[in-house]
Motif scaffolding. Structure first.
Motif, PDB file in Angstrom:
ATOM      1  N   VAL A  52       0.853  -1.191   0.000  1.00 33.83           N
ATOM      2  CA  VAL A  52       0.000   0.000   0.000  1.00 33.83           C
ATOM      3  C   VAL A  52       0.890   1.242   0.000  1.00 33.83           C
ATOM      4  O   VAL A  52       1.846   1.319   0.751  1.00 33.83           O
ATOM      5  CB  VAL A  52      -0.925   0.010   1.235  1.00 33.83           C
ATOM      6  N   THR A  53       0.552   2.212  -0.843  1.00 28.96           N
ATOM      7  CA  THR A  53       1.305   3.461  -0.885  1.00 28.96           C
ATOM      8  C   THR A  53       0.777   4.425   0.170  1.00 28.96           C
ATOM      9  O   THR A  53      -0.360   4.287   0.634  1.00 28.96           O
ATOM     10  CB  THR A  53       1.184   4.144  -2.260  1.00 28.96           C
ATOM     11  N   PHE A  54       1.586   5.411   0.517  1.00 30.82           N
ATOM     12  CA  PHE A  54       1.149   6.431   1.473  1.00 30.82           C
ATOM     13  C   PHE A  54      -0.085   7.147   0.944  1.00 30.82           C
ATOM     14  O   PHE A  54      -1.045   7.365   1.681  1.00 30.82           O
ATOM     15  CB  PHE A  54       2.258   7.450   1.751  1.00 30.82           C
ATOM     16  N   ALA A  55      -0.080   7.519  -0.344  1.00 33.03           N
ATOM     17  CA  ALA A  55      -1.204   8.264  -0.913  1.00 33.03           C
ATOM     18  C   ALA A  55      -2.509   7.486  -0.748  1.00 33.03           C
ATOM     19  O   ALA A  55      -3.533   8.052  -0.358  1.00 33.03           O
ATOM     20  CB  ALA A  55      -0.939   8.572  -2.374  1.00 33.03           C
ATOM     21  N   LYS A  56      -2.492   6.205  -1.029  1.00 27.56           N
ATOM     22  CA  LYS A  56      -3.698   5.378  -0.904  1.00 27.56           C
ATOM     23  C   LYS A  56      -4.113   5.246   0.559  1.00 27.56           C
ATOM     24  O   LYS A  56      -5.285   5.428   0.893  1.00 27.56           O
ATOM     25  CB  LYS A  56      -3.461   4.003  -1.517  1.00 27.56           C
ATOM     26  N   ALA A  57      -3.161   4.942   1.428  1.00 27.19           N
ATOM     27  CA  ALA A  57      -3.484   4.786   2.851  1.00 27.19           C
ATOM     28  C   ALA A  57      -4.000   6.101   3.436  1.00 27.19           C
ATOM     29  O   ALA A  57      -4.937   6.100   4.232  1.00 27.19           O
ATOM     30  CB  ALA A  57      -2.256   4.304   3.615  1.00 27.19           C
ATOM     31  N   CYS A  58      -3.412   7.215   3.038  1.00 24.00           N
ATOM     32  CA  CYS A  58      -3.821   8.514   3.565  1.00 24.00           C
ATOM     33  C   CYS A  58      -5.273   8.820   3.206  1.00 24.00           C
ATOM     34  O   CYS A  58      -6.052   9.230   4.054  1.00 24.00           O
ATOM     35  CB  CYS A  58      -2.904   9.607   3.037  1.00 24.00           C
ATOM     36  N   HIS A  78      -8.368  16.234   5.217  1.00 29.24           N
ATOM     37  CA  HIS A  78      -8.653  17.226   4.181  1.00 29.24           C
ATOM     38  C   HIS A  78      -7.513  17.293   3.167  1.00 29.24           C
ATOM     39  O   HIS A  78      -7.729  17.538   1.989  1.00 29.24           O
ATOM     40  CB  HIS A  78      -8.880  18.610   4.805  1.00 29.24           C
ATOM     41  N   ARG A  79      -6.283  17.094   3.652  1.00 29.08           N
ATOM     42  CA  ARG A  79      -5.099  17.114   2.783  1.00 29.08           C
ATOM     43  C   ARG A  79      -4.100  16.073   3.268  1.00 29.08           C
ATOM     44  O   ARG A  79      -3.908  15.894   4.466  1.00 29.08           O
ATOM     45  CB  ARG A  79      -4.414  18.487   2.826  1.00 29.08           C
ATOM     46  N   CYS A  80      -3.450  15.419   2.320  1.00 25.68           N
ATOM     47  CA  CYS A  80      -2.339  14.521   2.637  1.00 25.68           C
ATOM     48  C   CYS A  80      -1.060  15.276   2.306  1.00 25.68           C
ATOM     49  O   CYS A  80      -0.926  15.825   1.215  1.00 25.68           O
ATOM     50  CB  CYS A  80      -2.413  13.255   1.788  1.00 25.68           C
ATOM     51  N   THR A  81      -0.161  15.352   3.269  1.00 25.58           N
ATOM     52  CA  THR A  81       1.088  16.073   3.056  1.00 25.58           C
ATOM     53  C   THR A  81       2.240  15.096   3.217  1.00 25.58           C
ATOM     54  O   THR A  81       2.452  14.554   4.288  1.00 25.58           O
ATOM     55  CB  THR A  81       1.228  17.242   4.050  1.00 25.58           C
ATOM     56  N   ALA A  82       2.925  14.863   2.118  1.00 26.03           N
ATOM     57  CA  ALA A  82       4.021  13.892   2.100  1.00 26.03           C
ATOM     58  C   ALA A  82       5.111  14.325   3.064  1.00 26.03           C
ATOM     59  O   ALA A  82       5.264  15.503   3.329  1.00 26.03           O
ATOM     60  CB  ALA A  82       4.564  13.757   0.688  1.00 26.03           C
TER      61      ALA A  82
END
Length: 126
Positions: A52-58, A78-82
């Motif tokens: 699972v990628t961070f973007a998907k999990a977030c 509201h926002r995912c911040t890498a």
């Protein structure tokens, strides 16, 4: 695990303790929308193991925070911040919708108004 013969087995089972969770929640600044921004870290230690990628999990991990008026549940931030954080906005009566500063806005700058303005059209006589 069977220790007598030295044999063992590994099994994949559903375990909620392995699911991504938001941790290290910090109360942040006010946004220009008049909400308080809470930042949290996503525990991503085991994401690569399950593909699972961070973007998907977030975007798929909810959270519950204690806000000014009680518990507030979110389906996702509201926002995912890498690389590993998310931002959640919570209503806070101490935040101003225009800005969170006691410094006057610069001349000719845009400031949001909280007042409702009703516009009317005048008909032209033909």
């Amino acid at each position: 695990m069977k220790e007598v013969t030295g044999e063992w087995g590994e099994f994949n089972v559903n375990d909620s303790s392995c699911a991504p969770k938001w941790t290290n929640v910090t109360k942040g600044r006010c946004s220009d929308s008049g909400r308080r921004i809470f930042t949290a870290k996503l525990n991503i230690d085991n994401l690569a193991d399950v593909g699972v990628t961070f973007a998907k999990a977030c975007t798929e991990t909810g959270a519950t925070f204690h806000g000014p008026s009680g518990e507030i549940a979110f389906k996702r931030p509201h926002r995912c911040t890498a690389p590993d954080a998310g931002e959640f906005e919570v209503f806070d009566s101490t935040c101003s919708p225009a800005n969170d500063s006691n410094v006057a806005a610069p001349v000719r700058s845009f400031i949001k108004s909280t007042a409702h303005v009703e516009l009317s059209r005048r008909r032209r006589a033909v």
